[in-house]
Every structure is written in C-alpha cells, then in structure tokens.
Design a protein around this motif. Structure first.
Motif, PDB file in Angstrom:
ATOM      1  N   ARG A  21      -0.409  20.694   2.644  1.00 37.54           N
ATOM      2  CA  ARG A  21      -0.213  19.823   1.474  1.00 37.54           C
ATOM      3  C   ARG A  21      -0.541  18.389   1.848  1.00 37.54           C
ATOM      4  O   ARG A  21      -0.179  17.941   2.936  1.00 37.54           O
ATOM      5  N   PRO A  22      -1.206  17.652   0.939  1.00 34.24           N
ATOM      6  CA  PRO A  22      -1.404  16.225   1.196  1.00 34.24           C
ATOM      7  C   PRO A  22      -0.067  15.498   1.071  1.00 34.24           C
ATOM      8  O   PRO A  22       0.821  15.963   0.343  1.00 34.24           O
ATOM      9  N   LEU A  23       0.060  14.377   1.750  1.00 37.91           N
ATOM     10  CA  LEU A  23       1.282  13.586   1.599  1.00 37.91           C
ATOM     11  C   LEU A  23       1.535  13.271   0.126  1.00 37.91           C
ATOM     12  O   LEU A  23       2.681  13.232  -0.326  1.00 37.91           O
ATOM     13  N   ALA A  24       0.437  13.067  -0.600  1.00 37.99           N
ATOM     14  CA  ALA A  24       0.559  12.672  -2.005  1.00 37.99           C
ATOM     15  C   ALA A  24       1.290  13.721  -2.833  1.00 37.99           C
ATOM     16  O   ALA A  24       1.752  13.430  -3.941  1.00 37.99           O
ATOM     17  N   PRO A  32       0.815  -1.203   0.000  1.00 36.64           N
ATOM     18  CA  PRO A  32       0.000   0.000   0.000  1.00 36.64           C
ATOM     19  C   PRO A  32       0.851   1.257   0.000  1.00 36.64           C
ATOM     20  O   PRO A  32       1.988   1.261   0.450  1.00 36.64           O
ATOM     21  N   SER A  33       0.294   2.304  -0.519  1.00 38.16           N
ATOM     22  CA  SER A  33       1.005   3.570  -0.617  1.00 38.16           C
ATOM     23  C   SER A  33       0.519   4.548   0.444  1.00 38.16           C
ATOM     24  O   SER A  33      -0.680   4.691   0.678  1.00 38.16           O
ATOM     25  N   LEU A  34       1.471   5.205   1.063  1.00 43.98           N
ATOM     26  CA  LEU A  34       1.105   6.254   2.005  1.00 43.98           C
ATOM     27  C   LEU A  34       0.363   7.394   1.315  1.00 43.98           C
ATOM     28  O   LEU A  34      -0.351   8.161   1.951  1.00 43.98           O
ATOM     29  N   TYR A  35       0.554   7.474  -0.002  1.00 45.51           N
ATOM     30  CA  TYR A  35      -0.056   8.584  -0.726  1.00 45.51           C
ATOM     31  C   TYR A  35      -1.554   8.380  -0.957  1.00 45.51           C
ATOM     32  O   TYR A  35      -2.226   9.257  -1.487  1.00 45.51           O
ATOM     33  N   ASP A  36      -2.067   7.217  -0.550  1.00 45.14           N
ATOM     34  CA  ASP A  36      -3.514   7.013  -0.612  1.00 45.14           C
ATOM     35  C   ASP A  36      -4.198   7.484   0.675  1.00 45.14           C
ATOM     36  O   ASP A  36      -5.416   7.448   0.774  1.00 45.14           O
ATOM     37  N   LEU A  37      -3.404   7.864   1.658  1.00 48.19           N
ATOM     38  CA  LEU A  37      -3.993   8.201   2.957  1.00 48.19           C
ATOM     39  C   LEU A  37      -4.307   9.698   3.037  1.00 48.19           C
ATOM     40  O   LEU A  37      -3.557  10.519   2.520  1.00 48.19           O
ATOM     41  N   PRO A  38      -5.400  10.018   3.698  1.00 46.65           N
ATOM     42  CA  PRO A  38      -5.789  11.433   3.788  1.00 46.65           C
ATOM     43  C   PRO A  38      -5.036  12.169   4.893  1.00 46.65           C
ATOM     44  O   PRO A  38      -5.629  12.680   5.832  1.00 46.65           O
ATOM     45  N   ILE A  39      -3.715  12.193   4.775  1.00 45.73           N
ATOM     46  CA  ILE A  39      -2.898  12.868   5.786  1.00 45.73           C
ATOM     47  C   ILE A  39      -2.296  14.127   5.162  1.00 45.73           C
ATOM     48  O   ILE A  39      -1.784  14.082   4.038  1.00 45.73           O
ATOM     49  N   HIS A  40      -2.385  15.224   5.901  1.00 47.20           N
ATOM     50  CA  HIS A  40      -1.866  16.494   5.397  1.00 47.20           C
ATOM     51  C   HIS A  40      -0.790  17.037   6.329  1.00 47.20           C
ATOM     52  O   HIS A  40      -0.818  16.795   7.523  1.00 47.20           O
ATOM     53  N   VAL A  41       0.135  17.791   5.745  1.00 43.32           N
ATOM     54  CA  VAL A  41       1.149  18.470   6.558  1.00 43.32           C
ATOM     55  C   VAL A  41       1.144  19.954   6.183  1.00 43.32           C
ATOM     56  O   VAL A  41       0.687  20.335   5.107  1.00 43.32           O
ATOM     57  N   VAL A  42       1.639  20.759   7.115  1.00 44.93           N
ATOM     58  CA  VAL A  42       1.733  22.198   6.874  1.00 44.93           C
ATOM     59  C   VAL A  42       3.216  22.549   6.780  1.00 44.93           C
ATOM     60  O   VAL A  42       3.975  22.326   7.724  1.00 44.93           O
TER      61      VAL A  42
END
Lengths: 211, 270
Positions: A69-72, A52-62
């Motif tokens: 920005r989303p991790l993606a 699985p890819s972390l870029y599918d997760l709804p996690i955001h950073v500032v």
C-alpha cells in the motif's frame, strides 16, 4: 573480557539513540554545518499546518495481509507513525506501550479516529505472518493499527523524512533511534516524540484540540 | 587481551584479502565509473564486535563527483526536482540556491564544479535516473582509503595530512574548482578528499553519538577494535570527522560543501 550479549547493548543503544541530537562537527573546521543546525533555536513540538505531505512521497509498505500500500492510503485520519523491527525484544515493546499510553489519554471519540502505523525496517524477517501474530499477541486493535514492513529503500526514505536513524548489524539486529511522529489527516507532520517514555502532551493536545 | 585482539584482526585480514584474489572477469564499467575493491575497511566505530573489519565487495563508483552541469541536465529532465518544485520534505530551503535560476546555473556557477546544496533525496533520485545508487558508507570509505599508489594509505602521513588539511580549511564562499583536476587514486577515483563532503546511502546509520555517549568500562569491553580506535591517530581523526558530519545530517539537508557521486553494483555477466 566481559562479553555483553547483543541484547544488552542493543537495548542500551535503542534507548540511548534518541537521548540527544547528534553533535555537529566542530564549527571551526567544518565546511558545512547543515542549515537546520546552525542555531540553537529549539524545534517546536507542534509544527505549522502548512507544509509538505508525506502522502506525496512514493513510499510503499507491505501490511500483515501481504498487501503493498502507498503511504497515501492512510490519508483521511490522523496517524501515528513509527519504525521498529519485530525481533527487537527490548525497545519495540516499549514503543508499543508508548503508543498505547498516548491512546489511553485520548477521549474515546478521538481515539476511534486515530490510526497507528508501525513500519518495520526488517522486511526479511517481519513477514506478513509475523506481523499478523504480533498484532494479535500484543493486543493491538487490528481495525486501527497497521503493522507493516518496507523495502530497504523505502524504509531508508521513510526514516529520512521521519528523522529516524538505524543501522542493520551483520547479526541481523538493528541499532535504531525511536520516534513517534503524528501526521494530520493530510499527511503533514504535526508533532513528534523523540525517544521512549516521553511526555506525549504535544500529540495529545493536537489530537484533542477543537478543529 | 590486546594481543589476542590483534591476532584476531590479522587473521580476519588474511582471510578477507585472500578471498579478494578471485580472478576478476573482464567487465565494462558504466559510463564515468571505475571499479573499486574488493577490500577490507575498518570502521572507526564498529557497530558490533563482528564488524571490526568489514569486507567490501567490488563495485563501480563514479570517478568524479556529480557536477552542476550534470545535475542541471537531470533537473531539466525531471522538473519535479527543480528547486521551486521539490517538496521541502525532500530538500530544504538551501536546495540549489547557488544557481541563478531553477533551470539555469548562471555565470557564477561553473558547470564542471561539483554540485552542492543537494539533499540526500535529490542525490538518490539523480543516481536512480542513471540506474545507479548512492555508495554505502563501507564502499565510500574503502575507496577513500586509497592514495595514488596504495590501496590503504591510512598509515601514510602525507596522505592523512592532506585529508586533515581539507577538513581544517574554513568553508569559503569562493566557487569550487572543477572536478577531476587533481590526481586520481589507485582505483582511478578523483576528489574523494579535498573538494567537497559527499552523501552516502546509509548516512542515517551513522550513530557515533550513541557510542560516544557510552562511557566507562562497559564500552571498552564491548568493542575491542574501538579501544584501538581511541588511540587518536590522525587518520582516526579524519574518519571521526566524517562520522560526526554524517551523524549531524538529515535526509533533506543541503549545504554548500556537500555533494555526492553515484555507485553501481558489479554485473558479473559476460
């Protein structure tokens, strides 16, 4: 009674947190030992390409520009991810030097491709301005290194997928384990270093392997 | 040194419980939830000397663990949480494997028994769908201190013996009994002990391994309260079991005896 300063035991725990995995509860009386801990088979340092890819997760950073920005947004280049908090005077500089040590072992062409993301779980204090100053003060290449923070919930989730543990203390300090996780260009975990000052060869060999 | 520590602790308790007598407003709990607290919880491993006693604000907690039937309803509404669709990063291979199908319990799984084989991410998503959240460690532990007739039953031998009995029972394949079939504790919460282990929001803050690896004088000096905890009373052992279990968890793990319940903040609005 001897008093240790918070700094000293924060350092001790930062360092110790990652020395070995936590003990499973005694098996004779345990109702539920997690599936992943039922054997002593060591986890390979480099994981399979599928996954699985972390870029599918709804996690955001500032980030240090204050942009959410989303991790993606990091898709497309190999990425070293780690978590920290800026006011940690002990473990976090060591973490930074570990990251730089990995970079030094890479050929220039490979290093130029690599991105580094350091996510703070201390969003209240690690404001964009603080992250900006830290980037400059610690000589991080702002074109490739991103210092960011995450909300409590996103930080806890990101720590969950990265296998990082942390506890916020009432005095604002954090106990945390340290890990450097390598994601491939698609956001899949390909290697990890648990703890500080570890041999980074698993990460270096993945990055330098002919693709 | 010990007596000074004790006096300090008692002073803290007095202050904290004193603050607890603020007049509660009439509040309507979310469906299925009851109000718990405020109160004081004494962590087995204080994260810092200042946290030997932790005051916990009032909050709402599900009276019962989330059931298979309730989780099935959630999975049907949010099919991305079906066992055949949830990413392995968020839920390991054991996720909901006891169900007959990705969207059906089957005959062998009781709708009213607690859902297990759920990861922290899945539990968190379920609670979020109810506009709720997972309880924090301090909240869960505060609720779990209460017996049928006391807010803090940690020195009640019968209460402690019941908890330890649960922890010492082997995990059998037999299906779990229905939630809410025992007696509620003083707050009206069922099944905190004796049915399943439960996820908490900050499970990954459990760092018992860190503390227990520290040996010698330095450690004893660091935590006045922890010195007392090393007295190994039975209730400490029960708390140790929980901390050790939480320390062994990762967010995507699932096990056949690990379920959850949700919590919510108290909305102090009229």
């Amino acid at each position: 009674m001897t008093r240790r300063s918070p700094f000293v035991w924060s350092l001790a725990l930062c360092l110790l947190a990652c020395r070995q995995p936590a003990p499973a509860p005694p098996s004779s009386s345990s109702h539920a030992v997690p599936a992943n801990q039922r054997s002593d088979v060591p986890v390979p340092a480099v994981t399979e390409a599928t996954g699985p890819s972390l870029y599918d997760l709804p996690i955001h950073v500032v980030d240090r520009a204050g942009t959410t920005r989303p991790l993606a947004a990091f898709r497309g280049a190999p990425l070293l991810v780690t978590m920290f908090y800026g006011s940690c005077a002990s473990a976090c500089p060591l973490l930074t030097s570990d990251l730089k040590r990995i970079e030094r072992q890479l050929p220039t062409g490979v290093r130029d491709q690599l991105r580094v993301l350091m996510v703070s779980f201390d969003q209240a204090r690690d404001t964009p301005a603080v992250l900006e100053r830290m980037t400059l003060d610690r000589g991080m290449d702002p074109a490739r290194w991103t210092l960011a923070s995450a909300s409590d919930d996103d930080a806890r989730s990101l720590a969950g997928v990265l296998g990082i543990r942390y506890r916020k203390l009432d005095n604002g300090e954090f106990f945390h384990s340290s890990a450097i996780v390598l994601l491939d260009r698609d956001g899949r975990i390909r290697a990890r270093l648990d703890g500080l000052g570890r041999d980074p060869s698993a990460i270096v060999s993945f990055l330098t392997a002919p693709s | 040194m010990f007596s000074r520590c004790l006096a300090h602790v008692l002073a803290c308790v007095t202050v904290l419980t004193g603050a607890a007598h603020a007049a509660p407003r009439p509040l309507k709990a979310p469906a299925g939830m009851v109000m718990v607290g405020p109160g004081v919880y004494r962590p087995l491993y204080p994260a810092s000397p200042a946290e030997r006693l932790v005051s916990v604000r009032r909050f709402y907690l599900d009276a019962r663990p989330v059931t298979n039937g309730e989780f099935l309803t959630f999975v049907r509404a949010q099919p991305e949480w079906r066992r055949d669709r949830a990413p392995r990063l968020l839920a390991d291979d054991g996720y909901l494997t006891h169900w007959a199908a990705a969207d059906a319990l089957g005959r062998d799984v009781r709708s009213a028994s607690p859902v297990t084989n759920v990861s922290w991410f899945a539990a968190k998503a379920y609670c979020a769908a109810r506009s709720a959240r997972l309880p924090s460690e301090r909240e869960w532990e505060l609720a779990a201190l209460a017996s049928e007739n006391a807010r803090d039953a940690s020195s009640d031998p019968a209460f402690v013996a019941r908890i330890l009995d649960f922890y010492s029972r082997p995990a059998l394949a037999a299906s779990l009994r229905d939630v809410g079939s025992g007696k509620p504790n003083l707050y009206g919460v069922y099944d905190l002990h004796g049915l399943v282990w439960e996820w908490i929001y900050d499970f990954s803050a459990s760092l018992v391994a860190v503390d227990s690896r520290e040996k010698g004088e330095a450690d004893r000096n660091r935590f006045c309260g922890a010195t007392g905890a090393s007295a190994q009373t039975p209730s400490d052992y029960a708390a140790f079991m929980r901390v050790a279990f939480r320390s062994s968890l990762e967010a995507a793990y699932t096990t056949s005896r690990l379920g959850f319940r949700c919590a919510a903040d108290l909305e102090e609005t009229p």
